[in-house]
Motif scaffolding. Structure first.
Motif, PDB file in Angstrom:
ATOM      1  N   TYR A   1      -6.042   3.533   3.798  1.00 54.92           N
ATOM      2  CA  TYR A   1      -4.906   2.498   2.891  1.00 54.92           C
ATOM      3  C   TYR A   1      -4.801   1.541   3.716  1.00 54.92           C
ATOM      4  CZ  TYR A   1      -3.993   7.347   0.222  1.00 54.92           C
ATOM      5  OH  TYR A   1      -4.093   8.631  -0.739  1.00 54.92           O
TER       6      TYR A   1
ATOM      7  N   GLN B   1      -5.916  -8.481  -9.048  1.00 50.94           N
ATOM      8  CA  GLN B   1      -7.398  -8.637  -8.277  1.00 50.94           C
ATOM      9  C   GLN B   1      -6.843  -9.968  -7.402  1.00 50.94           C
ATOM     10  OE1 GLN B   1      -9.663  -7.119 -10.260  1.00 50.94           O
ATOM     11  NE2 GLN B   1      -7.606  -6.067 -10.957  1.00 50.94           N
TER      12      GLN B   1
ATOM     13  N   ASN C   1      -6.380  -1.156   2.120  1.00 49.98           N
ATOM     14  CA  ASN C   1      -5.881  -1.904   0.459  1.00 49.98           C
ATOM     15  C   ASN C   1      -4.966  -2.800   0.999  1.00 49.98           C
ATOM     16  OD1 ASN C   1      -8.019   0.275   0.066  1.00 49.98           O
ATOM     17  ND2 ASN C   1      -6.652   1.402  -0.823  1.00 49.98           N
TER      18      ASN C   1
ATOM     19  N   PRO D   1      -1.737  -1.067  -4.749  1.00 51.33           N
ATOM     20  CA  PRO D   1      -3.310  -1.056  -5.493  1.00 51.33           C
ATOM     21  C   PRO D   1      -3.957  -0.238  -5.879  1.00 51.33           C
ATOM     22  CG  PRO D   1      -2.955  -1.456  -3.103  1.00 51.33           C
ATOM     23  CD  PRO D   1      -1.230  -1.699  -3.708  1.00 51.33           C
ATOM     24  N   GLU D   2      -5.029  -0.043  -6.217  1.00 53.16           N
ATOM     25  CA  GLU D   2      -5.129   1.485  -7.306  1.00 53.16           C
ATOM     26  C   GLU D   2      -5.209   2.530  -6.128  1.00 53.16           C
ATOM     27  OE1 GLU D   2      -8.734   0.664  -9.278  1.00 53.16           O
ATOM     28  OE2 GLU D   2      -7.911   1.477 -11.221  1.00 53.16           O
ATOM     29  N   HIS D   3      -4.802   3.725  -6.121  1.00 51.98           N
ATOM     30  CA  HIS D   3      -5.105   4.324  -5.615  1.00 51.98           C
ATOM     31  C   HIS D   3      -3.960   5.382  -5.687  1.00 51.98           C
ATOM     32  CE1 HIS D   3      -2.990   2.593  -1.550  1.00 51.98           C
ATOM     33  NE2 HIS D   3      -1.643   2.757  -2.498  1.00 51.98           N
TER      34      HIS D   3
ATOM     35  N   LYS E   1      -9.560  -1.308  -2.049  1.00 58.81           N
ATOM     36  CA  LYS E   1     -10.154   0.130  -3.229  1.00 58.81           C
ATOM     37  C   LYS E   1     -10.618   1.180  -2.360  1.00 58.81           C
ATOM     38  CE  LYS E   1     -11.157  -1.868  -7.572  1.00 58.81           C
ATOM     39  NZ  LYS E   1     -12.235  -2.000  -8.185  1.00 58.81           N
ATOM     40  N   SER E   2     -10.116   1.354  -0.507  1.00 59.26           N
ATOM     41  CA  SER E   2     -11.341   2.384   0.231  1.00 59.26           C
ATOM     42  C   SER E   2     -10.346   3.864   0.639  1.00 59.26           C
ATOM     43  CB  SER E   2     -11.235   1.781   1.420  1.00 59.26           C
ATOM     44  OG  SER E   2      -9.961   1.940   2.021  1.00 59.26           O
TER      45      SER E   2
ATOM     46  N   VAL F   1      -2.539  -3.648 -11.184  1.00 64.24           N
ATOM     47  CA  VAL F   1      -3.365  -3.735  -9.730  1.00 64.24           C
ATOM     48  C   VAL F   1      -3.502  -5.102  -9.655  1.00 64.24           C
ATOM     49  CG1 VAL F   1      -5.005  -2.529  -8.810  1.00 64.24           C
ATOM     50  CG2 VAL F   1      -3.977  -1.297  -9.963  1.00 64.24           C
TER      51      VAL F   1
ATOM     52  N   HIS G   1       0.771  -1.132  -0.094  1.00 61.89           N
ATOM     53  CA  HIS G   1      -0.352   0.196  -0.233  1.00 61.89           C
ATOM     54  C   HIS G   1       0.793   1.382  -0.062  1.00 61.89           C
ATOM     55  CE1 HIS G   1       0.834  -0.608   3.846  1.00 61.89           C
ATOM     56  NE2 HIS G   1       0.620   0.468   4.354  1.00 61.89           N
TER      57      HIS G   1
END
Ligand SMILES: [Zn+2]
Length: 297
Positions: free
Chosen positions: A171, A148, A174, A121-123, A167-168, A146, A97
């Motif tokens: 962090y 899965q 995630n 992660p997607e952030h 995806k929250s 990213v 993260h």
């Protein structure tokens, strides 16, 4: 008669020396572990002493997999150490993260060692260590992907499965959670995953021999139900000496002790190196000079 006695004495000495050679003394507990590994095809895992941060290297044959890279201040030292042990390429890297204590050093790894791909992660994060990592990967053409949930990576006899990625806005929630299987042994890597993440993966196959404890031993991770299902023989806690957060929390240590789990901590043992032939698991401890954050003896 004397000849027979001499021969018996000789056999006794050979057995005694052999016994001492084949056992290793556990420097944390003083226990004697009778673990004999076949010296071929060993899996190695380095849980680096990067202070109040995280970095783990998985090595198998010529393959190197990196999970996190410590704080920014650790990056140069860590890349130097990796090179010194013959890491010339990292084929798979995970940035669990975007917090600095996990990705800070990764920009240096990208600059100094070829990295094939980084999963994270997607952030998006505004802070400097994240932006520096993005710049370094652009400069060196390292793709960022990213992962899965349930995605698997197979490298020879190793299987790495993504148990969680979030995806929250939080962090820590995630954090990529990974399970490594090597023959009959299993290893769980929690990043800074919280109790909520543990609940999400509770019904998965999480039983593992070695648990990399979530969030540096914080009391907001390592719930009793989760630990009971993982049932770790060994727990590794990556934690800074006299850190300001009070990690690891006593309550986490008590829960692990109740499960008869052997606990190793980077603040007490420096870098913790694990070796396994897929059946037995052995540990030793190394002073690695990869900790840029605090002075160590
Ligand atoms: Zn952390």
């Amino acid at each position: 008669m004397r000849k027979i006695l001499r021969r018996l004495f000789f056999i006794f000495i050979v057995c005694a020396v052999g016994y001492v050679f084949l056992t290793s003394i556990d420097s944390n507990t003083g226990d004697i572990e009778e673990v004999v590994l076949k010296d071929e095809e060993l899996l190695e895992i380095y849980y680096f002493d990067v202070g109040e941060a995280d970095s783990t290297l998985i090595r198998y044959k010529n393959h190197n997999i990196l999970i996190d890279a410590g704080n920014t201040i650790d990056g140069k030292k860590l890349s130097k150490y990796l090179k010194s042990i013959g890491v010339t390429n990292i084929e798979l890297a995970f940035a669990t993260h975007a917090h600095e204590d996990h990705i800070g050093g990764m920009q240096w790894i990208v600059y100094k060692i070829p990295v094939d791909v980084i999963y994270m992660p997607e952030h998006f994060a505004e802070w400097k260590s994240y932006q520096n990592l993005m710049n370094s990967t652009k400069e060196k053409n390292v793709p960022i992907k990213v992962p899965q949930i349930d995605q698997e990576f197979n490298i020879e006899d190793l299987n790495i499965k993504v148990l969680w990625v979030g995806k929250s806005e939080d962090y820590n929630e995630n954090s990529i959670v990974l399970k490594l299987n090597y023959k009959n042994t299993n290893y769980l890597f929690m990043g800074d995953a919280t109790n909520d993440v543990e609940l999400q993966i509770l019904d998965k196959d999480i039983k593992s021999d070695v648990l990399k404890v979530g969030h540096h031993g914080s009391k907001n991770s390592s719930s009793a139900n989760f630990l009971y299902k993982v049932e770790p023989k060994y727990a590794i806690i990556s934690v800074g000496k006299d850190n300001e957060y009070g990690h690891p929390h006593d309550i986490v240590l008590e829960k692990l002790e109740k499960l008869n789990t052997t606990i190793y901590r980077t603040d007490l043992s420096h870098t913790i190196r694990l070796k396994s032939d897929g059946e037995g698991i052995k540990f030793d401890f190394i002073k690695t000079d990869v900790n840029g954050g605090d002075l160590r003896d």
